[in-house]
Design an enzyme around this catalytic site. Structure first.
Site, PDB file in Angstrom:
ATOM      1  N   SER A   1      10.512  -3.778  46.984  1.00 18.41           N
ATOM      2  CA  SER A   1      11.076  -5.110  46.767  1.00 18.41           C
ATOM      3  C   SER A   1      10.771  -6.089  47.906  1.00 18.41           C
ATOM      4  O   SER A   1      10.868  -5.748  49.078  1.00 18.41           O
ATOM      5  CB  SER A   1      12.593  -5.019  46.599  1.00 18.41           C
ATOM      6  OG  SER A   1      13.113  -6.337  46.560  1.00 18.41           O
ATOM      7  N   LYS A   2      10.423  -7.308  47.513  1.00 23.12           N
ATOM      8  CA  LYS A   2      10.137  -8.347  48.517  1.00 23.12           C
ATOM      9  C   LYS A   2      11.333  -9.274  48.693  1.00 23.12           C
ATOM     10  O   LYS A   2      11.279 -10.251  49.445  1.00 23.12           O
ATOM     11  CB  LYS A   2       8.922  -9.155  48.069  1.00 23.12           C
ATOM     12  CG  LYS A   2       7.634  -8.332  48.075  1.00 23.12           C
ATOM     13  CD  LYS A   2       6.432  -9.259  47.956  1.00 23.12           C
ATOM     14  CE  LYS A   2       5.147  -8.615  48.405  1.00 23.12           C
ATOM     15  NZ  LYS A   2       4.681  -7.544  47.573  1.00 23.12           N
ATOM     16  N   SER A   3      12.445  -8.972  47.990  1.00 24.36           N
ATOM     17  CA  SER A   3      13.622  -9.850  48.080  1.00 24.36           C
ATOM     18  C   SER A   3      14.174  -9.948  49.509  1.00 24.36           C
ATOM     19  O   SER A   3      14.532 -11.049  49.932  1.00 24.36           O
ATOM     20  CB  SER A   3      14.714  -9.387  47.114  1.00 24.36           C
ATOM     21  OG  SER A   3      14.299  -9.669  45.800  1.00 24.36           O
TER      22      SER A   3
ATOM     23  N   ASP B   1      17.156 -14.968  36.398  1.00 25.71           N
ATOM     24  CA  ASP B   1      15.772 -14.808  35.918  1.00 25.71           C
ATOM     25  C   ASP B   1      15.442 -15.879  34.885  1.00 25.71           C
ATOM     26  O   ASP B   1      14.325 -16.409  34.858  1.00 25.71           O
ATOM     27  CB  ASP B   1      15.576 -13.440  35.243  1.00 25.71           C
ATOM     28  CG  ASP B   1      15.577 -12.293  36.238  1.00 25.71           C
ATOM     29  OD1 ASP B   1      15.133 -12.494  37.377  1.00 25.71           O
ATOM     30  OD2 ASP B   1      16.023 -11.189  35.865  1.00 25.71           O
TER      31      ASP B   1
ATOM     32  N   LYS C   1      20.043  -3.659  35.577  1.00 23.37           N
ATOM     33  CA  LYS C   1      20.559  -4.982  35.177  1.00 23.37           C
ATOM     34  C   LYS C   1      21.617  -4.897  34.062  1.00 23.37           C
ATOM     35  O   LYS C   1      22.564  -5.669  34.045  1.00 23.37           O
ATOM     36  CB  LYS C   1      19.410  -5.889  34.728  1.00 23.37           C
ATOM     37  CG  LYS C   1      18.512  -6.304  35.884  1.00 23.37           C
ATOM     38  CD  LYS C   1      17.443  -7.291  35.450  1.00 23.37           C
ATOM     39  CE  LYS C   1      16.497  -7.550  36.610  1.00 23.37           C
ATOM     40  NZ  LYS C   1      15.423  -8.497  36.313  1.00 23.37           N
TER      41      LYS C   1
ATOM     42  N   GLY D   1       5.925  -9.093  24.466  1.00 22.01           N
ATOM     43  CA  GLY D   1       6.865  -8.151  25.066  1.00 22.01           C
ATOM     44  C   GLY D   1       8.280  -8.419  24.591  1.00 22.01           C
ATOM     45  O   GLY D   1       8.609  -9.553  24.196  1.00 22.01           O
ATOM     46  N   ALA D   2       9.102  -7.377  24.614  1.00 18.60           N
ATOM     47  CA  ALA D   2      10.465  -7.505  24.100  1.00 18.60           C
ATOM     48  C   ALA D   2      11.455  -6.750  24.973  1.00 18.60           C
ATOM     49  O   ALA D   2      12.521  -6.340  24.518  1.00 18.60           O
ATOM     50  CB  ALA D   2      10.502  -6.979  22.662  1.00 18.60           C
TER      51      ALA D   2
ATOM     52  N   GLY E   1       3.467 -14.595  38.169  1.00 17.00           N
ATOM     53  CA  GLY E   1       4.931 -14.565  38.212  1.00 17.00           C
ATOM     54  C   GLY E   1       5.552 -14.880  39.565  1.00 17.00           C
ATOM     55  O   GLY E   1       6.772 -14.745  39.717  1.00 17.00           O
TER      56      GLY E   1
HETATM   57  P1  NDP Z   1      10.852  -3.451  30.125  1.00 12.70           P
HETATM   58  O1  NDP Z   1      10.495  -2.042  30.474  1.00 12.70           O
HETATM   59  O2  NDP Z   1      12.237  -3.815  29.804  1.00 12.70           O
HETATM   60  O3  NDP Z   1       9.922  -3.906  28.862  1.00 12.70           O
HETATM   61  C1  NDP Z   1       8.550  -3.667  28.852  1.00 12.70           C
HETATM   62  C2  NDP Z   1       7.911  -4.321  27.615  1.00 12.70           C
HETATM   63  O4  NDP Z   1       6.497  -4.201  27.770  1.00 12.70           O
HETATM   64  C3  NDP Z   1       8.278  -3.673  26.286  1.00 12.70           C
HETATM   65  O5  NDP Z   1       8.359  -4.696  25.299  1.00 12.70           O
HETATM   66  C4  NDP Z   1       7.077  -2.761  26.011  1.00 12.70           C
HETATM   67  O6  NDP Z   1       6.798  -2.572  24.631  1.00 12.70           O
HETATM   68  C5  NDP Z   1       5.957  -3.570  26.607  1.00 12.70           C
HETATM   69  N1  NDP Z   1       4.806  -2.781  27.053  1.00 12.70           N
HETATM   70  C6  NDP Z   1       4.783  -1.853  28.040  1.00 12.70           C
HETATM   71  N2  NDP Z   1       3.529  -1.364  28.200  1.00 12.70           N
HETATM   72  C7  NDP Z   1       2.748  -2.018  27.296  1.00 12.70           C
HETATM   73  C8  NDP Z   1       1.366  -1.948  26.959  1.00 12.70           C
HETATM   74  N3  NDP Z   1       0.531  -1.137  27.596  1.00 12.70           N
HETATM   75  N4  NDP Z   1       0.903  -2.761  25.977  1.00 12.70           N
HETATM   76  C9  NDP Z   1       1.750  -3.599  25.342  1.00 12.70           C
HETATM   77  N5  NDP Z   1       3.075  -3.694  25.583  1.00 12.70           N
HETATM   78  C10 NDP Z   1       3.568  -2.904  26.558  1.00 12.70           C
HETATM   79  O7  NDP Z   1      10.264  -4.323  31.340  1.00 12.70           O
HETATM   80  P2  NDP Z   1      10.824  -5.685  31.947  1.00 12.70           P
HETATM   81  O8  NDP Z   1      11.075  -6.653  30.851  1.00 12.70           O
HETATM   82  O9  NDP Z   1      11.905  -5.389  32.901  1.00 12.70           O
HETATM   83  O10 NDP Z   1       9.562  -6.196  32.829  1.00 12.70           O
HETATM   84  C11 NDP Z   1       8.380  -6.619  32.203  1.00 12.70           C
HETATM   85  C12 NDP Z   1       7.376  -7.158  33.232  1.00 12.70           C
HETATM   86  O11 NDP Z   1       7.899  -8.343  33.847  1.00 12.70           O
HETATM   87  C13 NDP Z   1       7.053  -6.195  34.365  1.00 12.70           C
HETATM   88  O12 NDP Z   1       5.667  -6.263  34.604  1.00 12.70           O
HETATM   89  C14 NDP Z   1       7.824  -6.752  35.545  1.00 12.70           C
HETATM   90  O13 NDP Z   1       7.195  -6.435  36.777  1.00 12.70           O
HETATM   91  C15 NDP Z   1       7.764  -8.249  35.260  1.00 12.70           C
HETATM   92  N6  NDP Z   1       8.887  -9.006  35.868  1.00 12.70           N
HETATM   93  C16 NDP Z   1       8.609 -10.077  36.694  1.00 12.70           C
HETATM   94  C17 NDP Z   1       9.630 -10.827  37.233  1.00 12.70           C
HETATM   95  C18 NDP Z   1       9.311 -11.967  38.133  1.00 12.70           C
HETATM   96  O14 NDP Z   1      10.243 -12.522  38.738  1.00 12.70           O
HETATM   97  N7  NDP Z   1       8.081 -12.401  38.256  1.00 12.70           N
HETATM   98  C19 NDP Z   1      11.048 -10.530  36.953  1.00 12.70           C
HETATM   99  C20 NDP Z   1      11.246  -9.411  36.065  1.00 12.70           C
HETATM  100  C21 NDP Z   1      10.187  -8.681  35.556  1.00 12.70           C
HETATM  101  P3  NDP Z   1       7.539  -1.411  23.751  1.00 12.70           P
HETATM  102  O15 NDP Z   1       8.847  -2.005  23.312  1.00 12.70           O
HETATM  103  O16 NDP Z   1       6.604  -1.194  22.613  1.00 12.70           O
HETATM  104  O17 NDP Z   1       7.690  -0.225  24.648  1.00 12.70           O
END
Ligand code: NDP
Length: 267
Positions: free
Chosen positions: A18-20, A103, A67, A124-125, A232
């Site tokens: 973490s960079k926080s 966020d 979270k 993504g979901a 991001g």
């Molecule tokens: P989650 O684990 O909650 O969700 C991951 C999502 O990505 C799911 O919808 C999953 O699909 C999908 N997914 C994972 N791998 C693949 C793939 N190879 N191809 C397609 N879809 C894929 O993760 P978070 O929502 O917590 O985080 C998502 C991203 O956001 C991360 O990379 C994280 O680092 C980044 N992030 C950045 C922030 C910032 O401040 N810049 C803050 C928070 C997060 P499925 O449902 O099919 O599994």
């Protein structure tokens, strides 16, 4: 008068990356605020509130995978976090945990630099997509969610958002395409089939990736097609700045913002 520093932490597992801390400590230093921000590795998310209060932390941020636990355990949840059902910030108010999600507004702030955005395709979901989609909806920006699998789509449908899997997806035109999947985080994968991306990127103006600190395959493809792109970093910075304002009760001016940005980048 005691000169003991107020303590703030980020809870996560893992939390080492973490960079926080470097971002918030740079902000404290700039403001001459008597606070210190550390990492707290937390294994059992269900203990988060007790650990927070027992350590007498003044505030905390919460990252993966806690979270949702933090939301469930909070004494009071404020703002859009009540809908998102996940929080990334705790404040200690007279021995009670007050919880927020920064966020969602952090993301909105990060895309302001694009200018006018009316429609978004959100890839993504997961937890991040929940926050982003409701923030966009609240700002009257049309949002469509596209995910690899069906399982997580229920949340979005319940909130009257368009949501589909790759197979069912009907391609339309969007101003902005957002990658909120973890594809590209530690691999060279695209967040959805290339054929879909080629079509939607053709008509879009902007692309945003929640992943920060690297050019993902998604951003590379969008750049190749001439879109304005952004990673991001600003989202991370702005969620931090909003949490920092809640921690200190002080509105962050440009000086603090730039100090926090430098802290984040390790400069
Ligand atoms: P989650 O684990 O909650 O969700 C991951 C999502 O990505 C799911 O919808 C999953 O699909 C999908 N997914 C994972 N791998 C693949 C793939 N190879 N191809 C397609 N879809 C894929 O993760 P978070 O929502 O917590 O985080 C998502 C991203 O956001 C991360 O990379 C994280 O680092 C980044 N992030 C950045 C922030 C910032 O401040 N810049 C803050 C928070 C997060 P499925 O449902 O099919 O599994």
């Amino acid at each position: 008068m005691s000169n003991k520093k107020e303590e703030f932490v980020i809870f996560g597992n893992p939390v080492e990356h973490s960079k926080s801390p470097q971002m918030h400590n740079a902000g404290f230093e700039n403001l001459k605020y008597n606070g210190i921000y550390k990492k707290h590795l937390l294994e059992d998310g269900n203990t988060i509130k007790d650990v927070f209060l027992q350590n007498n932390y003044k505030g905390a941020n919460i990252t993966v995978p806690h979270k949702e636990f933090a939301y469930k355990n909070a004494d009071e949840v404020r703002g859009l976090a009540n809908e998102i059902k996940a929080v990334n910030t705790y404040i200690n108010k007279n021995g009670k945990t007050i919880a927020y999600n920064t966020d969602a507004p952090g993301f909105l702030h990060a895309i302001e630099s694009f200018g006018n955005v009316k429609s978004v395709l959100l890839l993504g979901a997961g937890g991040t997509a929940k926050a982003i989609s409701l923030a966009l909806q609240q700002s009257n920006i049309e949002v469509t969610v596209l995910n690899r699998s069906e399982g997580k789509l229920e949340f979005f449908k319940k909130h009257n958002l368009k949501a589909s899997t790759w197979e069912e997806f009907e391609i339309k035109e969007y101003d902005l395409i957002v990658n909120s999947t973890s594809a590209g985080l530690k691999d060279e994968l695209l967040p959805c089939p290339e054929q879909i991306l080629n079509e939607v990127l053709k008509n879009a103006k902007f692309a945003f990736d929640c992943v920060y600190g690297r050019m993902t395959p998604f951003l590379n493809l969008a750049k190749e097609k001439g879109l304005e792109i952004k990673d991001g970093e600003d989202m991370l910075l702005y969620q931090g700045v909003l949490a920092f304002e809640l921690f200190t009760g002080v509105k962050a001016d440009n000086k603090v913002l730039e100090a926090m940005r430098k802290g984040l980048k390790g400069e």
